[in-house]
Motif scaffolding. Structure first.
Motif, PDB file in Angstrom:
ATOM      1  N   ALA A  47       0.848  -1.198   0.000  1.00 31.75           N
ATOM      2  CA  ALA A  47       0.000   0.000   0.000  1.00 31.75           C
ATOM      3  C   ALA A  47       0.877   1.238   0.000  1.00 31.75           C
ATOM      4  O   ALA A  47       1.938   1.265   0.625  1.00 31.75           O
ATOM      5  N   THR A  48       0.430   2.262  -0.718  1.00 30.17           N
ATOM      6  CA  THR A  48       1.173   3.516  -0.765  1.00 30.17           C
ATOM      7  C   THR A  48       0.384   4.663  -0.145  1.00 30.17           C
ATOM      8  O   THR A  48       0.930   5.729   0.084  1.00 30.17           O
ATOM      9  N   PHE A  49      -0.934   4.452   0.114  1.00 30.40           N
ATOM     10  CA  PHE A  49      -1.774   5.485   0.711  1.00 30.40           C
ATOM     11  C   PHE A  49      -2.675   4.882   1.774  1.00 30.40           C
ATOM     12  O   PHE A  49      -3.042   3.722   1.686  1.00 30.40           O
ATOM     13  N   GLN A  50      -3.039   5.707   2.768  1.00 27.81           N
ATOM     14  CA  GLN A  50      -3.987   5.294   3.792  1.00 27.81           C
ATOM     15  C   GLN A  50      -5.050   6.378   3.925  1.00 27.81           C
ATOM     16  O   GLN A  50      -4.741   7.573   3.979  1.00 27.81           O
ATOM     17  N   CYS A  51      -6.310   5.952   3.972  1.00 24.59           N
ATOM     18  CA  CYS A  51      -7.432   6.875   4.105  1.00 24.59           C
ATOM     19  C   CYS A  51      -7.465   7.424   5.533  1.00 24.59           C
ATOM     20  O   CYS A  51      -7.342   6.664   6.493  1.00 24.59           O
ATOM     21  N   LEU A  52      -7.633   8.729   5.646  1.00 25.80           N
ATOM     22  CA  LEU A  52      -7.678   9.348   6.966  1.00 25.80           C
ATOM     23  C   LEU A  52      -8.991   9.075   7.695  1.00 25.80           C
ATOM     24  O   LEU A  52      -9.053   9.166   8.909  1.00 25.80           O
ATOM     25  N   LYS A  53     -10.051   8.707   6.956  1.00 28.70           N
ATOM     26  CA  LYS A  53     -11.352   8.465   7.579  1.00 28.70           C
ATOM     27  C   LYS A  53     -11.554   6.985   7.907  1.00 28.70           C
ATOM     28  O   LYS A  53     -11.761   6.618   9.055  1.00 28.70           O
ATOM     29  N   CYS A  54     -11.502   6.127   6.886  1.00 27.97           N
ATOM     30  CA  CYS A  54     -11.804   4.707   7.123  1.00 27.97           C
ATOM     31  C   CYS A  54     -10.554   3.885   7.442  1.00 27.97           C
ATOM     32  O   CYS A  54     -10.663   2.708   7.762  1.00 27.97           O
ATOM     33  N   GLN A  55      -9.385   4.488   7.334  1.00 31.13           N
ATOM     34  CA  GLN A  55      -8.103   3.868   7.684  1.00 31.13           C
ATOM     35  C   GLN A  55      -7.692   2.720   6.769  1.00 31.13           C
ATOM     36  O   GLN A  55      -6.761   1.992   7.068  1.00 31.13           O
ATOM     37  N   LYS A  56      -8.389   2.531   5.656  1.00 32.76           N
ATOM     38  CA  LYS A  56      -8.027   1.464   4.726  1.00 32.76           C
ATOM     39  C   LYS A  56      -6.803   1.895   3.929  1.00 32.76           C
ATOM     40  O   LYS A  56      -6.567   3.083   3.718  1.00 32.76           O
ATOM     41  N   THR A  57      -6.033   0.894   3.496  1.00 30.78           N
ATOM     42  CA  THR A  57      -4.806   1.170   2.763  1.00 30.78           C
ATOM     43  C   THR A  57      -4.963   0.769   1.305  1.00 30.78           C
ATOM     44  O   THR A  57      -5.610  -0.231   0.990  1.00 30.78           O
ATOM     45  N   TRP A  58      -4.356   1.562   0.405  1.00 29.72           N
ATOM     46  CA  TRP A  58      -4.530   1.384  -1.030  1.00 29.72           C
ATOM     47  C   TRP A  58      -3.209   1.543  -1.775  1.00 29.72           C
ATOM     48  O   TRP A  58      -2.333   2.270  -1.350  1.00 29.72           O
ATOM     49  N   CYS A  59      -3.111   0.881  -2.928  1.00 28.87           N
ATOM     50  CA  CYS A  59      -1.947   1.059  -3.798  1.00 28.87           C
ATOM     51  C   CYS A  59      -2.216   2.243  -4.730  1.00 28.87           C
ATOM     52  O   CYS A  59      -3.294   2.834  -4.702  1.00 28.87           O
TER      53      CYS A  59
ATOM     54  N   GLY B  81     -14.396   8.234  -0.006  1.00 33.22           N
ATOM     55  CA  GLY B  81     -14.225   9.555  -0.591  1.00 33.22           C
ATOM     56  C   GLY B  81     -13.382  10.515   0.220  1.00 33.22           C
ATOM     57  O   GLY B  81     -13.169  11.646  -0.196  1.00 33.22           O
ATOM     58  N   ALA B  82     -12.889  10.103   1.375  1.00 30.66           N
ATOM     59  CA  ALA B  82     -12.082  10.995   2.212  1.00 30.66           C
ATOM     60  C   ALA B  82     -10.659  11.110   1.663  1.00 30.66           C
ATOM     61  O   ALA B  82     -10.238  10.336   0.800  1.00 30.66           O
ATOM     62  N   ILE B  83      -9.915  12.062   2.183  1.00 29.87           N
ATOM     63  CA  ILE B  83      -8.534  12.305   1.753  1.00 29.87           C
ATOM     64  C   ILE B  83      -7.640  11.156   2.221  1.00 29.87           C
ATOM     65  O   ILE B  83      -7.775  10.653   3.327  1.00 29.87           O
ATOM     66  N   CYS B  84      -6.703  10.774   1.346  1.00 32.78           N
ATOM     67  CA  CYS B  84      -5.713   9.752   1.691  1.00 32.78           C
ATOM     68  C   CYS B  84      -4.353  10.425   1.881  1.00 32.78           C
ATOM     69  O   CYS B  84      -4.046  11.418   1.233  1.00 32.78           O
ATOM     70  N   THR B  85      -3.572   9.863   2.752  1.00 36.64           N
ATOM     71  CA  THR B  85      -2.235  10.374   3.006  1.00 36.64           C
ATOM     72  C   THR B  85      -1.212   9.323   2.564  1.00 36.64           C
ATOM     73  O   THR B  85      -1.472   8.116   2.683  1.00 36.64           O
ATOM     74  N   PRO B  86      -0.068   9.765   2.034  1.00 29.39           N
ATOM     75  CA  PRO B  86       0.942   8.791   1.604  1.00 29.39           C
ATOM     76  C   PRO B  86       1.510   8.023   2.793  1.00 29.39           C
ATOM     77  O   PRO B  86       1.675   8.570   3.881  1.00 29.39           O
ATOM     78  N   LEU B  87       1.791   6.757   2.574  1.00 32.13           N
ATOM     79  CA  LEU B  87       2.441   5.941   3.603  1.00 32.13           C
ATOM     80  C   LEU B  87       3.943   6.002   3.372  1.00 32.13           C
ATOM     81  O   LEU B  87       4.406   5.941   2.233  1.00 32.13           O
ATOM     82  N   THR B  88       4.686   6.114   4.435  1.00 30.75           N
ATOM     83  CA  THR B  88       6.149   6.111   4.328  1.00 30.75           C
ATOM     84  C   THR B  88       6.676   4.923   5.103  1.00 30.75           C
ATOM     85  O   THR B  88       6.164   4.585   6.169  1.00 30.75           O
ATOM     86  N   TYR B  89       7.652   4.307   4.538  1.00 35.79           N
ATOM     87  CA  TYR B  89       8.261   3.135   5.167  1.00 35.79           C
ATOM     88  C   TYR B  89       9.733   3.412   5.372  1.00 35.79           C
ATOM     89  O   TYR B  89      10.408   3.954   4.506  1.00 35.79           O
TER      90      TYR B  89
END
Length: 183
Positions: free
Chosen positions: A117-129, A152-160
């Motif tokens: 995953a490269t993004f995580q939703c700030l509302k539902c906390q699900k992770t997406w590529c 539909g909420a904003i996603c934030t980039p995940l950093t590893y």
């Protein structure tokens, strides 16, 4: 006296061209119409001289319901409108894949379980590529808004952070022993 309304449009007034003719001087020639459907009965006044009233309040259009008095001119009616029951069947809830992780412990995409995953939703906390997020903004702009396809909420980039490299025997020996160079 009971007046049966047919399904569809029912025109009411003094004129014989109406579906329901009511001979009373307070009723206009073309007083009103009532549209009967499976959902209920919709009333509409056609610009009558003496007006139409439901429970004493002048109305031009209204949904009819049982128990309320409908007055056309000086003639009172008690509509009997059958109730409509809407049944919504139960749908079994589909089990969601929520917390996916790859073997190395990094979060995986909700749709592509083998992709990091490269993004995580700030509302539902699900992770997406990268393929599973919505990008909005000007074409080619680096300032696109990334949002979740699910809510539909904003996603934030995940950093590893890179996993720490396992130290070899020589590396560990260097941590405990120091060689001092003679002067």
């Amino acid at each position: 006296m009971a007046i049966e309304l047919k399904k569809g449009l029912n025109r009411i007034g003094r004129h014989p061209a109406n579906d329901i003719q009511i001979i009373d001087p307070s009723i206009s020639s073309f007083h009103c119409e009532i549209q009967v459907s499976d959902v209920g009965a919709a009333f509409r006044d056609l610009g009558s001289t003496n007006g139409s009233y439901i429970e004493g309040k002048r109305v031009s259009k209204e949904m009819l319901s049982s128990g309320k008095t409908l007055r056309l001119g000086l003639v009172d009616f008690k509509p009997e409108v059958p109730t409509t029951n809407v049944s919504i069947p139960d749908r079994p809830k589909v089990e969601e894949v929520f917390a996916n992780f790859l073997e190395d412990g990094t979060a995986a995409c909700q749709k592509h379980a083998q992709v990091a995953a490269t993004f995580q939703c700030l509302k539902c906390q699900k992770t997406w590529c990268n393929e599973c997020v919505r990008r909005t903004g000007l074409v080619g702009s680096p300032r696109a808004t990334i949002s979740c396809l699910e809510c539909g909420a904003i996603c934030t980039p995940l950093t590893y952070s890179a996993p720490k490299k396992k130290k070899t025997f020589i590396d560990r020996l260097g941590d405990t022993m120091r060689l001092i160079k003679p002067k």
